[in-house]
Design a protein around this motif. Structure first.
Motif, PDB file in Angstrom:
ATOM      1  N   THR A 126     -41.989   0.564 -17.320  1.00 41.62           N
ATOM      2  CA  THR A 126     -42.183  -0.314 -16.170  1.00 41.62           C
ATOM      3  C   THR A 126     -41.395  -1.598 -16.380  1.00 41.62           C
ATOM      4  N   SER A 154     -34.866  -9.938 -15.965  1.00 40.73           N
ATOM      5  CA  SER A 154     -35.718  -8.799 -15.640  1.00 40.73           C
ATOM      6  C   SER A 154     -35.722  -7.831 -16.818  1.00 40.73           C
ATOM      7  N   THR A 201     -40.211  -5.376 -14.997  1.00 41.60           N
ATOM      8  CA  THR A 201     -40.537  -6.489 -14.101  1.00 41.60           C
ATOM      9  C   THR A 201     -39.239  -7.068 -13.569  1.00 41.60           C
ATOM     10  N   THR A 209     -42.210 -10.987 -21.625  1.00 42.45           N
ATOM     11  CA  THR A 209     -43.478 -11.381 -21.024  1.00 42.45           C
ATOM     12  C   THR A 209     -43.253 -12.491 -20.010  1.00 42.45           C
ATOM     13  N   ALA A 210     -44.282 -12.743 -19.181  1.00 44.06           N
ATOM     14  CA  ALA A 210     -44.189 -13.798 -18.175  1.00 44.06           C
ATOM     15  C   ALA A 210     -43.997 -15.162 -18.835  1.00 44.06           C
ATOM     16  N   ASP A 215     -41.264 -15.235  -8.909  1.00 38.92           N
ATOM     17  CA  ASP A 215     -42.012 -14.190  -8.224  1.00 38.92           C
ATOM     18  C   ASP A 215     -41.344 -12.858  -8.557  1.00 38.92           C
ATOM     19  N   SER A 216     -42.150 -11.819  -8.700  1.00 42.99           N
ATOM     20  CA  SER A 216     -41.609 -10.585  -9.293  1.00 42.99           C
ATOM     21  C   SER A 216     -42.118  -9.337  -8.585  1.00 42.99           C
ATOM     22  N   GLU A 217     -41.493  -8.221  -8.934  1.00 49.62           N
ATOM     23  CA  GLU A 217     -41.850  -6.899  -8.442  1.00 49.62           C
ATOM     24  C   GLU A 217     -41.650  -5.925  -9.592  1.00 49.62           C
ATOM     25  N   GLN A 218     -42.434  -4.860  -9.636  1.00 48.84           N
ATOM     26  CA  GLN A 218     -42.333  -3.916 -10.747  1.00 48.84           C
ATOM     27  C   GLN A 218     -41.783  -2.575 -10.291  1.00 48.84           C
ATOM     28  N   TYR A 264     -37.411  -9.899 -11.535  1.00 45.70           N
ATOM     29  CA  TYR A 264     -37.490 -11.266 -11.012  1.00 45.70           C
ATOM     30  C   TYR A 264     -36.356 -11.440  -9.998  1.00 45.70           C
ATOM     31  N   THR A 283     -40.792   1.473 -11.950  1.00 46.44           N
ATOM     32  CA  THR A 283     -40.782   2.437 -13.043  1.00 46.44           C
ATOM     33  C   THR A 283     -39.367   2.995 -13.159  1.00 46.44           C
ATOM     34  N   SER A 295     -38.326  -4.706 -19.270  1.00 47.88           N
ATOM     35  CA  SER A 295     -39.565  -3.968 -19.520  1.00 47.88           C
ATOM     36  C   SER A 295     -40.325  -4.574 -20.691  1.00 47.88           C
TER      37      SER A 295
END
Length: 450
Positions: free
Chosen positions: A99, A110, A101, A115-116, A156-159, A103, A161, A112
C-alpha cells in the motif's frame, strides 16, 4: 520543457536539480549514447527525459507504481518520443503488493514506507532551508505555526495498492545484458531495491546513483554492500535545500583507478541543449534575433507552424499564413485589478513574485506565476500587515487567483460583519418605533440601558 506534471513547484525544483545542477552526473557518473539506463522511482519521468534528451540512443527502463504519477510518466515518454519502456510497478526485494501513500502536492515523497511524521519533517526542513536561502528571508521569517499549517495543507493523501517486482526479474524478462546506470529514488526503500538484485546480475551494473534516506542505518548498509561488490562510492548531501534532512546522494561506479573519476567528469560536460517545448524554442529565437537585428526589426510576435503553407506552384502562400496573436486584442480581454483589495493583493504579489503589478489581472493564478509553499507563508504575513486580514493557508491554496484572494481579504478584513445578510425591514421598523416614542418613553429606555 513541456511536460505533464502533478505539481508545478515540485516539478520546477526537480527539473533544476536534474537539468541545471546535473545532480546525477556528479562524481564521475556518465550517460552516453547506446547506454542502458534503469530509472527506479521515475515519478513523472524528469530523469528519464534528461537521459533520453541527452542521449537519444540510450535505452531506458522506467518504473513508477502510483497510478496518477505513472500516467504522467507514460504521457511524457510518449510526448517526447523517448526510447523508453515504462512499467506501472515498483521494485523491491521480492515480488509482492504494498500500500502506497500518494501525496498529491508532494509526489516525490509518496511511498509505501515513509510515515506521516517523516513526510512532515522532510517537507518542513525543506521549507525552512528554502527560506534561509531566499533573499530577504531573514526579515520575513514565517512562524513555526504558519509553516506547520503550510506543510499540513500540502500533505493531504490517497492510498493505492501497487505491484512490486525485483530488478533481477526484469533483467531476465527483458534479457538485459548490461546496465550502464541504475538510478534509484524510492523514499526509504532503497536498500530493498538493491536486495532484489541477484548476485549473478551485479556484474552487469556499471554505475549507480541512489537518493537515499538515512533511516535505521540505511546509508551504512548501502555503502557497505556497494563497496563489498567492488564499487568506488561517494556520499554527498550537496543540495542546500536538503540540509537537516535524512537525504543523501550515493554515487557508485566500477573504477580501477581514482584518475578514472576525473576523466569521467570531463566526459560528463553538458550536451548541446535541445528544444523540448514551445516556450524554450521561441525564447531562443527571440534572443538570437535581438542579438543580430536592430530593435525596430525584431518581430513583435512569433507563430509556430508545423510547415509553411505553399501554393500549387510550390511558392509561399502568404494568404494562408495564420495571423499572429493581436496583443492589443489580448489586452482588451484582460480584467485588471479594480477594487482596493485587488490592487493591494496585486501589489503584494508583485513584490513576492518579482513581477510588474500592471501585468496582473483578476484571473492571474499565484502558483502558475511561480508561487510556492514558502511564498504562501510570506503572502499571508504581508497581506495581514497591509490589510489586517488574516488569511488561512488553506484558503490561499483553494482560491489561488487574484480575484478569489481579494474576496477573501475583504471577507476577513477587520470590522467586516461576519453574520448573515442584514434584515432591512426589521431595522426600519425599529427606527420608526423609536421616532414615535415620547420623551418620557425615551428617558425610561435610556435608563434601562444604563
Amino acid at each position: 520543457m513541456t511536460v505533464f506534471q502533478q505539481n508545478k513547484s515540485e516539478t520546477d525544483f526537480v527539473y533544476d536539480e536534474i537539468f541545471t545542477h546535473l545532480e546525477y552526473l556528479r562524481n564521475g557518473i556518465t550517460i552516453e549514447d547506446g547506454d542502458t539506463v534503469v530509472d527506479v522511482g521515475a515519478n513523472i519521468g524528469l530523469f528519464t527525459l534528461f537521459a533520453g534528451s541527452r542521449c537519444p540512443d540510450a535505452r531506458i527502463y522506467a518504473f513508477e507504481p502510483i497510478p496518477p504519477v505513472f500516467d504522467s510518466l507514460r504521457r511524457n515518454v510518449a510526448l517526447h518520443g523517448l526510447n523508453a519502456k515504462v512499467y506501472d510497478c515498483g521494485l523491491a526485494a521480492k515480488a509482492t503488493e504494498e500500500t502506497f501513500t500518494f501525496y498529491r502536492h508532494n509526489t516525490v515523497i509518496s511511498s509505501s514506507v515513509t510515515t506521516a511524521d517523516q513526510a512532515h519533517d522532510l517537507v518542513r526542513s525543506y521549507l525552512r532551508n528554502q527560506e534561509e536561502l531566499t533573499d530577504g528571508g531573514q526579515d520575513d521569517t514565517a512562524g513555526d505555526e504558519l509553516v506547520d499549517a503550510v506543510v499540513d495543507a500540502r500533505l493531504d493523501s490517497e492510498q493505492f495498492t501497487c505491484r512490486l517486482r525485483t530488478l533481477s526479474e526484469i533483467i531476465a524478462e527483458e534479457r538485459i545484458g548490461r546496465i550502464d546506470l541504475l538510478k534509484i529514488d524510492v523514499e526509504n526503500a532503497e536498500y530493498e531495491v538493491l536486495k532484489g538484485i541477484h548476485w549473478r546480475d551485479w556484474p552487469k551494473i556499471r554505475q549507480l546513483v541512489v537518493e537515499l534516506h538515512d533511516v535505521d542505518g540505511q546509508l551504512e548498509k548501502v555503502v557497505t554492500l556497494l563497496k563489498a561488490l567492488g564499487y568506488a562510492v561517494v556520499c554527498e548531501q550537496g543540495n542546500r535545500l536538503l540540509r537537516n534532512t535524512t537525504l543523501y546522494n550515493v554515487y557508485a561506479r566500477r573504477a580501477e583507478h581514482p584518475e578514472d573519476w576525473e576523466s569521467a567528469e570531463r566526459a560528463a560536460a553538458p550536451a548541446r541543449p535541445r528544444w523540448s517545448g514551445r516556450t524554450a524554442l521561441v525564447t531562443d529565437v527571440r534572443e538570437a534575433l535581438r542579438a543580430t537585428l536592430p530593435e525596430y526589426m525584431v518581430p513583435a510576435a512569433h507563430v509556430l507552424l508545423e510547415e509553411l503553407p505553399l501554393t500549387q506552384n510550390g511558392k509561399l502562400d502568404q494568404r494562408a499564413l495564420p495571423a499572429p496573436e493581436d496583443r492589443l486584442r489580448s489586452a482588451e480581454r484582460r480584467t485588471p485589478p479594480r477594487t482596493e483589495a485587488e490592487l493591494t493583493v496585486a501589489g503584494v504579489w508583485a513584490e513576492l513574485l518579482r513581477t510588474d503589478a500592471g501585468d496582473l489581472d483578476a484571473h492571474s493564478d499565484f502558483f502558475a506565476l511561480g508561487g510556492n509553499s514558502l511564498l504562501v507563508t510570506r503572502l499571508v504575513n504581508r497581506l495581514a500587515q497591509a490589510t489586517g486580514a488574516e488569511l488561512t493557508v488553506q484558503s490561499v491554496f483553494e482560491g489561488p487567483t487574484l480575484a478569489a484572494m481579494a474576496a477573501e481579504v475583504e471577507r476577513r478584513a477587520p470590522g467586516t460583519p461576519q453574520g448573515g445578510p442584514l434584515d432591512v425591514a426589521t431595522i426600519l421598523e425599529s427606527i420608526d418605533l423609536i421616532e414615535n416614542m415620547s420623551d418620557e418613553e425615551l428617558d425610561a429606555l435610556e435608563g434601562r440601558n444604563q
